[in-house]
Scaffold this active site. Structure first.
Site, mmCIF file in Angstrom:
data_model
loop_
_atom_site.group_PDB
_atom_site.id
_atom_site.type_symbol
_atom_site.label_atom_id
_atom_site.label_comp_id
_atom_site.label_asym_id
_atom_site.label_seq_id
_atom_site.Cartn_x
_atom_site.Cartn_y
_atom_site.Cartn_z
ATOM 1 N N GLY A 66 69.798 3.225 51.343
ATOM 2 C CA GLY A 66 71.247 3.258 51.377
ATOM 3 C C GLY A 66 71.815 2.029 52.072
ATOM 4 O O GLY A 66 71.116 1.305 52.789
ATOM 5 N N CYS A 67 73.109 1.794 51.868
ATOM 6 C CA CYS A 67 73.732 0.578 52.412
ATOM 7 C C CYS A 67 73.838 0.623 53.937
ATOM 8 O O CYS A 67 73.396 -0.314 54.623
ATOM 9 C CB CYS A 67 75.091 0.347 51.763
ATOM 10 N N PHE A 68 74.407 1.701 54.482
ATOM 11 C CA PHE A 68 74.441 1.831 55.942
ATOM 12 C C PHE A 68 73.023 1.847 56.507
ATOM 13 O O PHE A 68 72.749 1.239 57.545
ATOM 14 C CB PHE A 68 75.155 3.124 56.348
#
Length: 323
Positions: A132-134
């Site tokens: 995921g990005c975070f």
């Protein structure tokens, strides 16, 4: 060299659009098809209008496995449905950009695709779960400490993300008139990416039992993640910097900045930029990425390069949108 034939499933969203931009300009990739049930038959450039003049393909609702790599850009929960309903041949490498296969579970053979953590496993894998990005941004800032066994106290995290992180489908909190000149916290302390972050930390530091006190923030800009984290680390700043430089010595996209960075340094690139600052026994870690590139599609292409024996940076040497 023979080109890699790639297919994309779920081709209409922000992540897919960014992936298409990378693939059609990748010197060693041939884009075979882009699957979209809702847009079948329509020209791709009518949905991703910036690709006008770059691509002549139409969306299709048919699948073909005469490819080398399949990218799944479907929504969270939909990748497992696709996987269960479609028999993907063993010779086709699969990179899933949803969250469906990121956590270890019985019967899950997807390798967690953070190259800075699992590069050697990725090179041998057939199935990759793209982080995921975070999760990518925060792990880049924390994993060296876990590797050294230095994460002993709670980690306090404030991270702000651009509106593209919410996806293309409009919602009350992604609408321009709400988002512009506005800011808000969401999913405080229980964001869905915390599971994969803890999984990676425990893989490096099994005795980690402190808290990740994470406050995700919606920003009023389009793309990028800027995370500031602090925790107690009883080590000198030069020793900490040396640890980070050693940990990322074989990571071409991660850079340790000597000066306080700003978000425009990473937007439109596959870079991760980290800055370290010490105040008494508290370590401040700033970590930044572009959520659509290093946080999603750029990392997926990075994984494809590793899986297919290409140079890791191939097709990803992008210029920051600095002005």
């Amino acid at each position: 060299m023979k080109k890699i034939r790639a297919g994309v499933v779920g081709g209409a969203g922000y992540t897919a659009g960014e992936l298409l931009r990378l693939l059609i300009h990748h010197p060693q990739v041939e884009l075979a098809f882009v699957h979209s049930k809702s847009n079948a038959g329509n020209p791709i450039h009518e949905v991703h209008t910036d690709l006008l003049g770059d691509i002549n393909l139409n969306f299709t609702d048919e699948l073909s496995y005469a490819i080398d790599v399949l990218f799944l850009c479907v929504g969270h929960g939909e990748a497992k449905v696709f996987w269960n309903e479609n028999k993907v041949p063993d010779q086709v490498k699969v990179i899933d950009l949803s969250q469906d296969f990121r956590l270890d579970a019985e019967g899950n053979d997807f390798v967690y695709g953070l190259p800075e953590l699992n590069k050697h496993k990725i090179k041998e894998a057939n199935h990759i779960a793209n982080p995921g990005c975070f999760a990518t941004c925060l792990q880049l800032g924390l994993l060296p400490l876990a590797y050294a066994g230095w994460l002993k106290e709670d980690v306090h995290i404030n991270a702000i993300t651009g509106s593209t992180g919410a996806g293309q489908k409009p919602s009350a909190t992604s609408h321009f008139s709400w988002r512009n000149n506005n800011i808000s916290v969401y999913k405080a302390f229980d964001h869905q990416h915390l599971g994969e972050i803890r999984q990676s930390i425990h893989g490096l530091q099994p005795d980690f039992n402190a808290q990740l006190m994470f406050l995700p923030v919606r920003g009023d800009f389009t793309r990028g993640i800027y995370a500031s984290m602090y925790t107690k680390v009883v080590r000198g700043i030069e020793e900490v910097k040396k640890l980070y430089q050693t940990f990322y010595a074989d990571a071409p996209f991660v850079h340790i900045s000597e000066s306080n960075p700003h978000l425009k340094q990473v937007v439109n690139t596959n870079k991760g930029v980290i800055y370290l600052q010490q105040h008494e026994d508290t370590l401040l870690i700033i970590s930044m990425i572009d959520n659509l590139l290093k946080g999603a599609s750029g990392q997926a292409v990075q994984n494809m390069n590793l899986m297919c024996g290409l140079e890791e940076t191939r097709g990803l040497q992008l210029k920051a949108s600095f002005f």
